[in-house]
Enzyme design. Sequence first.
Site, PDB file in Angstrom:
ATOM      1  N   ASP A   1       0.825  -1.202   0.000  1.00  0.00           N
ATOM      2  CA  ASP A   1       0.000   0.000   0.000  1.00  0.00           C
ATOM      3  C   ASP A   1       0.867   1.263   0.000  1.00  0.00           C
ATOM      4  OD1 ASP A   1      -2.024   1.800   0.319  1.00  0.00           O
ATOM      5  OD2 ASP A   1      -2.912   0.841   2.077  1.00  0.00           O
TER       6      ASP A   1
ATOM      7  N   ASP B   1     -10.430   4.342  -1.429  1.00  0.00           N
ATOM      8  CA  ASP B   1     -11.091   3.344  -0.574  1.00  0.00           C
ATOM      9  C   ASP B   1     -12.614   3.331  -0.728  1.00  0.00           C
ATOM     10  OD1 ASP B   1      -8.510   3.260   0.271  1.00  0.00           O
ATOM     11  OD2 ASP B   1      -8.994   3.363   2.406  1.00  0.00           O
TER      12      ASP B   1
END
Length: 386
Positions: free
Chosen positions: A154, A212
């Site tokens: 990430d 997200d």
Amino acid sequence: MKSSFIRECLRAMCLAMLAFALSCSLFAQDTGLARTPPMGWNSWNHFACKVTAADVRSAADAIASNGMKAAGYTFVNIDDCWQGKRDENGFIRPNEKFPDMKALSDYVHSKGLKIGIYSSPGPKTCAGYEGSLGHEEQDAKTYAQWGFDYLKYDYCSFKGDVPAQIAAYRKMHEALVKSGRPIVFSLCQYGMDRVWSWGPSVGGNLWRTTDDIRDNYDSMAYIGFGQSGLERFAGPGHWNDPDMLEVGNGRMTHDEYLTHMSLWCLLAAPLLAGNDLSKMTPETREILTNPEVIAVDQDPAGIQAYVVAQEGPLEVWVKPLADGGKAVGLFNRGESAMRVTANFRDIGVGDAVDVRDLWARRDLGVVQDRFKAVVPKHGVVLVKIK
Ligand code: GLA
């Protein structure tokens, strides 16, 4: 004289082409993993930073016993917040919530499942824990020793231009390969810089295409329907990832969760459940485990669906399947029930075809020219056409 010169030139050209091909294959090693979109569970959407080893064990228990394993769910993935400090030699240690990573991975493997872990190419993860910058090889080695099968990598605190980003992801891919353990490589950098065009070249098996997801219809629909146009970048071993599932987290209606699951399956998206599996309602379990819907996602041809018709809030998406059939989603993004029509001409099938409703698991018989259905607000009718 002249012909030997030409021969030499040809030889030099062949060598150069061979060197180029070899260097490309080093850059883009197809690890043979994720031939179909990865399926499993990830801790983030429900547990976020509170996740513990006990939560991961109970997710594995649930998958192994509630029908999810049989449906194809395999990976039990720990997201952010497992990391502790590095030891004096620079090796990462888990924090107190994860007292023994090897024991945890052995436990997950003992259930016939696989286990995933999370890190960042930057110095810190998104939640401020230790990232892998400068420790890539050590970390890959550690994950392999612990027995991990999947890494979500990430972006978070990473800083650098596109070439630097590509180099950072490739560096971890090479470290994973060097570890000797097959580890699925999940890129997460929120779809920046057309990641779908370079994801495979850095060894990515999947890459997030957006920010997200949140557990509400607007977020899910914005992300899911927004995948249109990315279909040519997905295929066996390398998938677009519109983020993890929110099914069962409680803030969408039943029809909205059906839309979520149908769309992700049509998109050949990774199916990583994001709910608390130990407290799942039968309704949620049915959405997550319908075998005919999952077969659409896991179809071996690995073709991502595309839009064939759109009119106001109504959309028709088609996913060609390996057996010659087509999965067709009739979606209603509007605020009241509406009739949606799928014309066979748009879909590219014959005039008279067999239609099966995949959520109802019911044959609807032979249908002529077009298939029509009344679709509820924010809902879907998902059929397979043969
Ligand atoms: C980012 C990712 C999420 C999750 C969190 C963890 O926001 O996109 O999926 O991994 O970080 O901190």
